[in-house]
Design a protein around this motif. Structure first.
Motif, PDB file in Angstrom:
ATOM      1  N   LYS A 499       0.844  -1.184   0.000  1.00 40.77           N
ATOM      2  CA  LYS A 499       0.000   0.000   0.000  1.00 40.77           C
ATOM      3  C   LYS A 499       0.882   1.237   0.000  1.00 40.77           C
ATOM      4  O   LYS A 499       1.958   1.240   0.581  1.00 40.77           O
ATOM      5  N   HIS A 515       4.306  -6.954   7.630  1.00 42.58           N
ATOM      6  CA  HIS A 515       4.235  -5.604   7.078  1.00 42.58           C
ATOM      7  C   HIS A 515       5.311  -4.734   7.694  1.00 42.58           C
ATOM      8  O   HIS A 515       5.523  -4.787   8.900  1.00 42.58           O
TER       9      HIS A 515
ATOM     10  N   MET B  95      -2.565  -9.538   9.691  1.00 43.05           N
ATOM     11  CA  MET B  95      -1.983  -8.745   8.618  1.00 43.05           C
ATOM     12  C   MET B  95      -2.677  -8.964   7.289  1.00 43.05           C
ATOM     13  O   MET B  95      -2.438  -8.229   6.342  1.00 43.05           O
ATOM     14  N   PHE B 107      -0.520 -13.581  -1.095  1.00 47.04           N
ATOM     15  CA  PHE B 107      -0.830 -12.914   0.167  1.00 47.04           C
ATOM     16  C   PHE B 107      -1.715 -11.711  -0.123  1.00 47.04           C
ATOM     17  O   PHE B 107      -1.422 -10.919  -1.018  1.00 47.04           O
ATOM     18  N   SER B 109      -2.951  -8.547   1.762  1.00 48.27           N
ATOM     19  CA  SER B 109      -2.729  -7.749   2.964  1.00 48.27           C
ATOM     20  C   SER B 109      -4.036  -7.137   3.440  1.00 48.27           C
ATOM     21  O   SER B 109      -4.958  -6.929   2.652  1.00 48.27           O
ATOM     22  N   ASN B 110      -4.085  -6.846   4.724  1.00 40.72           N
ATOM     23  CA  ASN B 110      -5.318  -6.226   5.242  1.00 40.72           C
ATOM     24  C   ASN B 110      -5.553  -4.845   4.637  1.00 40.72           C
ATOM     25  O   ASN B 110      -6.668  -4.353   4.652  1.00 40.72           O
ATOM     26  N   HIS B 111      -4.502  -4.278   4.081  1.00 39.75           N
ATOM     27  CA  HIS B 111      -4.703  -3.000   3.412  1.00 39.75           C
ATOM     28  C   HIS B 111      -5.414  -3.193   2.082  1.00 39.75           C
ATOM     29  O   HIS B 111      -5.894  -2.232   1.497  1.00 39.75           O
ATOM     30  N   LEU B 112      -5.397  -4.409   1.630  1.00 33.67           N
ATOM     31  CA  LEU B 112      -5.968  -4.680   0.325  1.00 33.67           C
ATOM     32  C   LEU B 112      -7.256  -5.492   0.446  1.00 33.67           C
ATOM     33  O   LEU B 112      -7.726  -6.090  -0.503  1.00 33.67           O
ATOM     34  N   ILE B 159       1.300 -11.010  -4.419  1.00 32.56           N
ATOM     35  CA  ILE B 159       0.457 -10.200  -3.547  1.00 32.56           C
ATOM     36  C   ILE B 159      -0.815  -9.910  -4.313  1.00 32.56           C
ATOM     37  O   ILE B 159      -0.770  -9.560  -5.504  1.00 32.56           O
TER      38      ILE B 159
END
Lengths: 895, 176
Positions: A499, A515, B95, B107, B109-112, B159
């Motif tokens: 991100k 992360h 995460m 993977f 990500s929690n941002h995604l 990702i």
């Protein structure tokens, strides 16, 4: 041009008025004067001298303070050329005259109404140049103005094209440097805090006395206390000038060497622009090292209001306010924590809520401290903060952003880059503009100049390249890019961008699959997956470490932020990925265990594994812990060659290195510094049989009366010559004659009060190993030890030690010879001596060095440290283990 | 994405395999050697579908091994940036989550993960929407978009994101 001329005329008029009004130019005028001076200073270098007007208009507005200062300095230098004080003009002409002598001289003759005044010094009120001029004459003025206009015209017609040549070249700059013919700078001592006053006094004196005073200028520097500089041709002139001034102590008048003259007036550091929201760090006090954010800047008073996370012990504060307890010097600094007003109220601390009259914000006032949103607002001097290259960590920023909204936080982050390091953009980097009109424009770096970065914009219809200030640029990444962190705390990590939040990237680390947050600036795009590093923190590849769940293992691979550890489980090879924080400590203590056949196994012994999954493998033991051996087998391809095995499923192979003395004297080995086993018996016998020398004997009895010390370079550490270095020329009994390096003389000092530094300067010992004793670097280091060593020894042992030392010297660096003393010592049953005795060290060193030539520097250092300890006479208490520890640390450090 | 391509490889065959079944032995060894491997260029070799051509064998001096150049057709799988895939969730943590499509690990990500999905820890960690209608946990099947790939010698790691239209859970084991 026309506009310029107008301006100039105005200025001229102004000046005339000023002239008439008062001689002592007041503060306001200073600035202007300075400008004037500057204008001239810059322009007059190559040009005319005959014009008597200041070319104010010429001055470059963008010219910054520093250039300005430089000019003044050089102007000042140039000024020195003017030999005779000049008279005859009414124009207050502040000039930094930098012309070459000849030109100047001849032109001066022509127009004697020019007033040659010195350039102003950068600091307005720092000792100003004293203007030599008589009172202005009114009548001349009218015609002068006309002449003046003409000359300006003429001048500008001439100068318009030369203007661009103004940039001085190095050569020209060189030419401006003071030479032997210029007046000299004298440093004069004055009362502390009275530097400026003194300078002004001198100026006044000059005004009063005029030509009598033969000094050229006076300089008081803000950063230099207790001294002022006076520019004059002769020391006598200075003395004359300062006579009668009570703030000056004429006893101390020092000449500033020509080479250092320019340094006197050069500016050391570039001030950074402190603006709102800049991140800074506190330099002093309770908050030393803490991150702070600038809230307000007062440039005039040199003060800054910063926002801090308070470190306040409310309880202590409450106590103090109630007068219960006198606040003592606190032993600890309270941890930073946002202030909770309610909490304070609970402790009956008076909290006043006040409105700041200027900003209109409300602050909580507790005991004179201002708080807002839990943050402390503190006004501090600019000197007590550092703003250069501040790199806040994420944790710190996190704390700061806590109460504020997201939007505000981002503002803060963008200011992070105001004072960042330069030169982190590379050709080809994808960048995005973060400030200004072109905000959000993406592009690629084409070329990097000092401040500006040329980018090739992504968008069509724009010029091919755009020059953008690097402060307005930020590296640009897209999710999915594979990147490498090249600076900052996470340096070396690689991962994929998950991100992008403006300047902050969230990266998924390749190795830990976690992360990590990094600044875009710290990152470059790369396809590399790091494995290259061998060290994180204090842990290094192949170290034995204790993990937090009490297991242990050997680091077999270091990844960007984690280790692969081969756990100490002998049954099966177990590898786990361990993060730095999961490691409790490094185990560097050395243990001995017994193998299957009850032979003692120590580190570096070669063992063969008799059972288990790795049966038949063989190799040196690298670590021993809790009865588990970590064996290194070169032919074992897994786990970096490490095999974990139980000690009792191994057997030691053949005549391993340290096997010989193991059963008898295993204790005499300390960690890695064990004495190699094969001790040839002869030196011992020899030494035993040798005549016992007295303790002085070892100094006297060198080879053929040649003392080991002679010719070595030593440092005197006591007495009147303390700190001097020199070469030993002669040794007589207890006194040593040393030829000092700094003074051309030979002094006699006590033998005990010299130490030597040869040790450090001769890190390589191999070459001297077979040399004669006096040349070996280790020898001198022992010398100072010795006198201190003697008393603590067992009296019975002393003669023997000393006795055996001397004959040993012949083969001091024979690898086998020095091995014997410790064993002797040991057998003397005098444990106190072997740890601290120099011989022992020698053995330690020697023994260890045999295996680890790499650590030579460390070894040498070791000797030095021990010497140091001896000076403080701690050596007596030094237990051998402690010493070994020191050795070890040193070794580790030196590696 | 899957591709059907022709690759070539030099196979070393032990002399004991010589004889009538040489070809079969060669093929079975090839399959054993190649299937499941990964190369940065072609991705994972999923299956060998046929042999195009076996070249002339060359006897190695000293060892007796014979080297055959073999051309074979195979199905390879290589994930690309921007590709949309379906994957099975293998692990969920705070995460994000890991999912697999065949040999490829992805993977997310929690941002995604869409913002309305929250991580719920516990026995069965999962990401759930605020109304509880959608849940991502182990063994869920999700459709995701690959946004980055990293190709090692032995594996491909990706990702992914489910923060886009029509991405997310496609089959929930608890409801099925």
């Amino acid at each position: 041009m026309a506009r310029r001329r107008d301006e100039e005329d105005d200025d001229v008029d102004d000046e005339e008025y000023e002239d008439e009004e008062d001689q002592l130019v007041d503060d306001e005028d200073y600035e202007e004067d300075e400008d004037v001076g500057r204008g001239r200073g810059g322009s007059s270098r190559k040009r005319r001298r005959s014009d008597f007007i200041d070319d104010v208009a010429e001055e470059d507005d963008e010219e910054d303070e520093y250039e300005d200062d430089d000019d003044e300095v050089y102007g000042g230098g140039g000024k020195k050329h003017s030999k005779a004080p000049r008279v005859g003009s009414q124009f207050f002409d502040l000039e930094a005259q930098v012309d070459s002598d000849e030109e100047e001289e001849e032109e001066e003759g022509e127009d004697d109404f020019i007033v040659e005044t010195g350039a102003d010094l950068p600091d307005e009120d720092v000792g100003r140049r004293i203007h030599r001029r008589p009172l202005p004459m009114r009548e001349d003025e009218q015609e002068d103005v006309e002449a003046l206009e003409r000359s300006i015209q003429a001048r500008y017609a001439r100068s318009s094209h030369t203007e661009y040549d103004e940039e001085t070249t190095d050569v020209e700059q060189q030419a401006l440097l003071p030479s032997v013919r210029d007046p000299k700078l004298w440093m004069v001592k004055c009362a502390i805090g009275r530097e400026r006053e003194t300078a002004v006094c001198l100026m006044q004196k000059f005004i009063d006395k005029g030509v009598e005073l033969q000094i050229r200028s006076v300089i008081a520097l803000d950063h230099l206390k207790n001294y002022i500089y006076i520019e004059a041709d002769k020391e006598a002139h200075v003395r004359e000038a300062v006579k009668g001034l009570r703030n000056i102590f004429p006893a101390k008048i020092m000449l500033v060497p020509i080479r250092e003259m320019t340094d006197v007036l050069s500016v050391e550091s570039k001030a950074i622009d402190l603006s709102r929201d800049t991140w800074v760090r506190m330099k002093i006090g309770t908050y030393k090292g803490d991150l702070a954010q600038v809230v307000d800047v007062d440039n005039v008073r040199q003060r800054v209001t910063v926002k801090l996370i308070p470190r306040i012990d409310l309880q202590a504060l409450a106590n103090k306010l109630e007068g219960r307890e006198v606040a003592k010097k606190k032993a600890f600094v309270p941890p930073p924590r946002l202030l909770n007003v309610d909490e304070a109220r609970e402790l009956h601390i008076r909290v006043e809520r006040r409105r700041d009259p200027v900003t209109g914000d409300y602050f909580e006032n507790i005991d004179g401290m201002l708080f807002k949103d839990g943050f402390l607002y503190k006004t501090v001097s600019m000197k007590s903060i550092s703003a250069q290259n501040i790199k806040p960590t994420f944790d710190e920023l996190e704390k700061f952003r806590a109460p504020s909204t997201n939007g505000v936080e981002m503002v803060g982050l963008s200011t992070l880059f105001a004072n960042r390091k330069k030169g982190h953009f590379m050709k080809g980097d994808a960048v995005i503009v973060v400030k200004g009109d072109l905000k959000n424009l993406k592009g690629w770096v084409e070329k990097v100049e000092e401040e500006n970065v040329h980018i090739r914009p992504e968008m069509k219809g724009l010029p091919k390249t755009l020059a953008v200030n690097e402060k307005e640029l930020c590296k640009y990444f897209e999710p999915g890019n594979h990147v490498k962190v090249v600076s900052g705390t996470k340096e070396g990590a690689t991962g994929m961008v998950v991100k992008v939040e403006q300047h902050v990237l969230i990266i998924l680390s390749d190795t830990t699959k976690e992360h990590i947050c990094v600044f875009a600036d710290d990152v470059v795009e790369s396809s590399e997956v790091t494995t290259g590093i061998t060290k994180i923190g204090e842990y290094e590849l192949h170290d034995l470490v204790l993990l937090d769940n009490n297991s242990f293992g050997v680091i077999i691979r270091v990844e960007s932020e984690a280790f692969q550890v081969l756990k100490g489980v002998p049954e099966r090879p177990e590898v786990s990925l361990v993060k730095l924080r999961e490691i409790k400590c490094k185990v560097d203590k050395k243990f001995n265990v017994q193998d299957r056949y009850r032979n003692t196994v120590a580190v570096k012994d070669v063992v063969r594994i008799l059972e288990g999954p790795c049966k038949g493998k063989q190799g040196p033991v690298e670590h021993i812990y809790k009865g588990v051996l970590f064996v290194y087998d070169r032919h074992h391809l897994e786990h970096a060659g490490f095999i974990c095995a139980k000690a009792d499923s191994c057997c030691i192979v053949g005549g391993s290195r340290s096997n010989g003395d193991r059963n008898g004297g295993s204790l005499s080995r300390f960690g890695g510094f064990k004495a190699p086993s094969r001790v040839p018996p002869s030196p011992r016998r020899f030494s035993r049989g040798g005549p016992p020398f007295d303790s002085g004997g070892r100094h006297r009895g060198g080879r053929g009366g040649h003392d080991a010390l002679v010719g070595t370079s030593v440092k005197i550490r006591q007495g009147p010559y303390k700190g001097y270095r020199g070469r030993v020329v002669d040794v007589k009994g207890q006194s040593v004659r040393v030829e000092l390096e700094s003074q051309m003389k030979v002094v006699t000092v006590d033998r005990n009060s010299i130490s030597d530094n040869v040790v450090i300067s001769t890190p390589h010992r191999e070459s001297s190993r077979y040399g004669m004793g006096s040349e070996t670097p280790m020898h001198p280091s022992r010398t100072p030890l010795h006198p201190y060593m003697t008393p603590m020894r067992d009296p019975g042992a002393t003669p023997i030690h000393d006795g055996m030392r001397t004959p040993m010297r012949d083969r001091a660096w024979n690898p086998y010879a020095p091995m014997s003393p410790p064993r002797d010592n040991w057998e003397e049953g005098n444990p106190a001596s072997w740890g601290t005795s120099p011989q022992y060290q020698e053995v330690l060193l020697q023994g260890h060095m045999k295996h680890l030539l790499l650590v030579q520097v460390g070894l040498v250092l070791l000797a030095v440290v021990t010497v140091r300890l001896e000076y403080r006479e701690i050596a007596v208490q030094l237990m051998p283990t402690l010493q070994v520890l020191i050795c070890h640390q040193l070794l580790v450090g030196s590696l | 994405m899957f591709f059907h391509i022709v690759l070539e490889r030099n196979m070393q065959l032990h002399p004991r395999h010589f004889g009538r079944n040489l070809r079969e032995n060669l093929v079975s060894k090839l399959m054993k050697d190649v299937e499941g491997t990964c190369s940065g260029r072609h991705g994972f070799v999923v299956a060998i579908t046929g042999i195009e051509n076996v070249g002339k064998g060359l006897i190695r001096d000293g060892t007796g091994f014979v080297t055959f150049p073999v051309k074979y057709q195979c199905v390879v799988f290589r994930p690309f940036k921007g590709e949309i895939l379906e994957a099975a969730v293998t692990m969920v943590n705070k995460m994000g989550f890991f999912a697999e499509t065949g040999p490829v690990q992805i993977f997310v990500s929690n941002h995604l993960i869409p913002d309305d999905m929250e991580f719920q820890s516990g026995d069965m960690p999962n990401y759930t929407t605020s109304d509880g209608s959608v849940k991502i946990q182990k063994d869920s099947e999700v459709r995701l978009k690959i946004i980055g790939t990293r190709v090692d010698a032995t594996e491909i790691f990706c990702i992914g994101t489910i923060k886009d239209d029509f991405l997310g859970v496609i089959n929930d084991p608890t409801t099925a």
